[in-house]
Design an enzyme around this catalytic site. Structure first.
Site, short mmCIF file in Angstrom:
data_model
loop_
_atom_site.label_atom_id
_atom_site.label_comp_id
_atom_site.label_asym_id
_atom_site.label_seq_id
_atom_site.Cartn_x
_atom_site.Cartn_y
_atom_site.Cartn_z
N LYS A 55 0.81 -1.22 0.00
CA LYS A 55 0.00 0.00 0.00
C LYS A 55 0.85 1.27 0.00
O LYS A 55 0.37 2.33 -0.42
CB LYS A 55 -0.91 0.01 1.23
CG LYS A 55 -1.99 -1.07 1.21
CD LYS A 55 -3.21 -0.61 0.42
CE LYS A 55 -4.37 -1.57 0.59
NZ LYS A 55 -5.53 -1.20 -0.26
N SER A 81 -8.42 1.21 8.80
CA SER A 81 -7.70 0.88 10.04
C SER A 81 -6.47 0.05 9.69
O SER A 81 -5.66 -0.24 10.55
CB SER A 81 -8.59 0.07 10.96
OG SER A 81 -8.95 -1.13 10.33
#
Lengths: 324, 324
Positions: A55, A81
């Site tokens: 990511k 989260s």
């Protein structure tokens, strides 16, 4: 804002932009894994990427592009989260801009503190997918922030696609790539770049049970009812049932129709294999792609497909609560 | 039999002999580890070596040399429930010769099955160090086997020394190396080769509490009472208190007098750092050298010693019973 679609050249330019900040992650092999799979496996180690997952690539690319577009960008916001939240926090820190991350109140403290550790502001919300979207939307408007979605965003997709540039440079003779899918940012980026470099390469998606991805690819329609749902899986990195509005058509065009839908025990066993035999710490989503590489479905496929890339997408797992 | 002493050229020839069978293990870095240490750390990943530890190097070298010396070598024997047992079993399989491993009856089943998995014959004995030596001795005489000791053996030491050849090729500007020590085969091999390549490099030993290694190095005498004792430590790979009769004088000559004697909590914390931040599975003995890299003792040392090699010696840990 972001332009209309992602082409190979966007991925090439993305790598130029982010390469000085990210790791060119290693590719590892394992003779024991090859024996178990019956193919030659090449594991791309994105769990060793900055922030512990791929990511970091997409988030940093999106942040750097936004900063280029606007000289007085007030900062970024997202809802996650998990790995995207950490990645955006890190990317914002690299860019020297503020970051707000909307996180369900019930999220584990370890995840919250990781996000804070990268200097981001944490904003808590309810537990459902929709709660996050609403809280994020409100915050964005209030502070005039740039919203960086986890997957359904051109610059994020181009960033994730940089994995293929590295991977096919490291192992040019790959015949196929197994990639875990949640919203589809990773897999669509990988597919765009891999197919551009090597048109006959096959990109296979790996999911938990119940995602209906194969139906989506075969029918060319979205089989999912709204609102967005989470699958009941240990692989929290790939628990979103729906893929995106941008990513889905890309995958319908470029990914293979055969989807590797893995059982929970297979996911845990793939993860355990990586820990015990390969001595690497991966999260369950990455365990799913190891499991796919060991599956009967792969074994039943064309034996001329020899060299298989396996994306080990992340390593953010709570080592105090391993699933065995 | 083995000749009298180990010199640099033995290590060079050892690498030529074994390199086609072993992994040239990678060196990894971690900006978080550097921050915590205050130095630039380079981790040598021997936990990714064949059989999950550096022991594969020495065992294979000893086996190949024995096979060269005797055209009708009837096979090998050793005493070790741990990494050397697995390594000798694997090395014998590579050489196509039988292998017997003496293991305490009380050793975990997982270790026994790993040794059997490499095709060796398991022979059970009592729980004390002396029980192993006796059982091994008997077996050797009965079957006329070649005994390959875990550390106090020239060919084993030369094999372990090959780590330095790789490491200083990968990171030529290393100022020091932190190496965990049990019997001293790894550290003496590393010291012989590293000091030959780079005479001003420093080799520091890392031990659990209670080994009295610093006393041994400073006085030049063996401070240990017989029979051999095990230390009470979680780091089972380095629990032997005494170093060898061959290895000790080498270390008294070549190792630094300052020994890193680590507390149990530090060892666990070093191991946990590797799992959580570096995403690698290492055993507690390797955790000890991570802990040494983070220690106040290192912090207090000459700040011109910048580039520190850290030997992550093995990854054979029971992931069902991690120490946290």
């Amino acid at each position: 804002m972001a332009k209309d679609g992602v082409v190979f050249n966007d991925v090439v330019k993305a790598l130029q932009k982010i390469s000085q900040y990210i790791h060119k992650t290693p590719v590892v092999v394992s003779s024991q894994a090859d024996k178990r799979s019956g193919r030659k496996l090449f594991f791309k180690c994105e769990f060793q990427q900055k922030t512990g997952s791929f990511k970091a690539r997409g988030a940093l690319h999106a942040v750097l592009k936004a900063k280029e577009r606007s000289s007085n960008c007030p900062g970024f916001v997202t809802h996650s989260s998990g790995n995207h939240g950490q990645a955006l926090a890190w990317a914002s820190q690299v860019a020297g801009l503020p970051c707000y991350v909307v996180v369900p109140e019930v999220a584990p403290e370890v995840k919250k503190s990781a996000i804070r550790g990268y200097g981001a502001q944490l904003v808590e919300c309810g537990a459902q997918p929709q709660d996050r979207y609403d809280a994020c939307d409100k915050l964005q408007k209030e502070k005039n922030l740039e919203f960086i979605p986890p997957y359904d965003y051109f610059d994020v997709i181009a960033g994730q696609g940089t994995i293929s540039l590295e991977f096919l440079d490291q192992v040019p003779y790959l015949d196929a790539i197994l990639v875990p899918i949640s919203g589809g940012g990773l897999s669509s980026g990988i597919a765009i770049a891999a197919k551009a470099i090597k048109p006959d390469i096959k990109v296979y998606l790996v999911t938990p049970k119940g995602k209906k991805m194969e139906e989506c690819l075969r029918t060319g329609k979205r089989p999912w009812e709204g609102p967005p749902q989470y699958l009941d899986t240990i692989a929290d990195g790939i628990r979103l049932q729906q893929t995106g509005y941008i990513t889905t058509p890309i995958l319908q065009e470029l990914a293979e129709k055969e989807v590797f839908e893995m059982e929970e025990e297979e996911i845990v066993s793939g993860m355990k294999f990586a820990f015990e035999r390969m001595k690497v710490v991966i999260e369950a989503a990455a365990g799913a792609s190891v499991a796919a590489a060991f599956s009967d479905r792969l074994r039943s496929m064309d034996s001329k497909m020899v060299n298989i890339g396996v994306i080990l997408c992340g390593g953010n797992v709570d080592i105090n609560h391993l699933p065995w």
